[in-house]
Design an enzyme around this catalytic site. Sequence first.
Site, PDB file in Angstrom:
ATOM      1  N   SER A 103    -141.869  64.395  49.397  1.00 55.74           N
ATOM      2  CA  SER A 103    -143.231  64.742  49.796  1.00 55.74           C
ATOM      3  C   SER A 103    -143.231  65.434  51.173  1.00 55.74           C
ATOM      4  O   SER A 103    -142.582  66.460  51.328  1.00 55.74           O
ATOM      5  CB  SER A 103    -144.100  63.486  49.759  1.00 55.74           C
ATOM      6  OG  SER A 103    -145.453  63.823  49.744  1.00 55.74           O
ATOM      7  N   ASP A 241    -147.572  64.665  38.735  1.00 59.41           N
ATOM      8  CA  ASP A 241    -147.432  64.643  40.195  1.00 59.41           C
ATOM      9  C   ASP A 241    -148.497  65.502  40.866  1.00 59.41           C
ATOM     10  O   ASP A 241    -148.847  66.579  40.375  1.00 59.41           O
ATOM     11  CB  ASP A 241    -146.044  65.210  40.529  1.00 59.41           C
ATOM     12  CG  ASP A 241    -145.484  64.726  41.853  1.00 59.41           C
ATOM     13  OD1 ASP A 241    -146.271  64.535  42.790  1.00 59.41           O
ATOM     14  OD2 ASP A 241    -144.251  64.553  41.933  1.00 59.41           O
ATOM     15  N   HIS A 268    -146.289  60.870  41.541  1.00 56.14           N
ATOM     16  CA  HIS A 268    -145.653  61.284  42.797  1.00 56.14           C
ATOM     17  C   HIS A 268    -144.521  60.354  43.238  1.00 56.14           C
ATOM     18  O   HIS A 268    -143.907  60.595  44.261  1.00 56.14           O
ATOM     19  CB  HIS A 268    -146.759  61.339  43.873  1.00 56.14           C
ATOM     20  CG  HIS A 268    -146.395  62.085  45.118  1.00 56.14           C
ATOM     21  ND1 HIS A 268    -145.908  63.381  45.117  1.00 56.14           N
ATOM     22  CD2 HIS A 268    -146.460  61.725  46.439  1.00 56.14           C
ATOM     23  CE1 HIS A 268    -145.689  63.774  46.369  1.00 56.14           C
ATOM     24  NE2 HIS A 268    -146.022  62.787  47.177  1.00 56.14           N
TER      25      HIS A 268
END
Length: 293
Positions: A103, A241, A268
């Site tokens: 991320s 995601d 995610h």
Amino acid sequence: MTTIKEGFIEVTGGKVWYQKHESEKNTTPVIVLHGGPGSSHYSLQGLKVLSENRTVILYDQLGCGNSDRPSDKSLWNLERFVEELEQIKEALSLEEFHILGHSWGTTLAAAYYLKKPDGVKSIIFSSPCLSAPLWAEDQEENRKLLPVEVQQTLKKCEENGTTDSEEYKEATKIFNQHFVCRLDPIPEFLKKGQQYRNPEVYNTMWGPSEFHVTGNLKDFDCTSELKNIQVPTLYTCGRYDEATPKSTEYFSSLTPNGKFHVFEKSAHMPYIEETNEFLQVVNKFLLEVGENH
């Protein structure tokens, strides 16, 4: 056998905590860059099992987890986090290393490599955010998939500046159930991780939520530079995601040695939603990249 060492490293602005899972194998270590900004290594700690094949270094970026939490807001910017990673590399005498970023950790991985490529052998971009404008666009699309009343609540709170209200938080939870972690119920383990976060870092750099980008990263976009990544790269994301398969595949297509993998049952957090497959895919990639110089 893995030996665990932990300690603190002096970086710009304070001390950061690290934990090194030392493998007996003389292979290139991997350093893990957690998400947020301002989360911690906590949810990614399961990656220590990669130490069966290589040394794994986990650390909490300044401001969160077990690291110092200075109150100086000017520290919360991408350049300082790049500098911090360089200071960790120096302190741990890492001549060569793989990077696994998740991320916001992929934002940091890309920015670091594009500035200081020496010694980086490969990069794993897990659920990447390499363009904040594209991320924001993707979330606009994702929001349209939510129940109408949830969409209305989010919009109303953002327009009225009431993003710290309970109703905004509740609506955000529904977004998260769709696009962040689809496990139901959310594992207790993950709930415990909340205490290690620092919302101030997140708000300063990102904004009030995953999909409302107002912080100092809002113009970050390195897509035009992805062609300059000369090391093997693996781009992964979950089918659901917030880092969408479409954008993730697009990033991988811009990178000369880019590979792409989707975890079919995840949002995610595939490293928690599909742990075994995540570890398998990462291990395989790192072994294939191998010790080629």
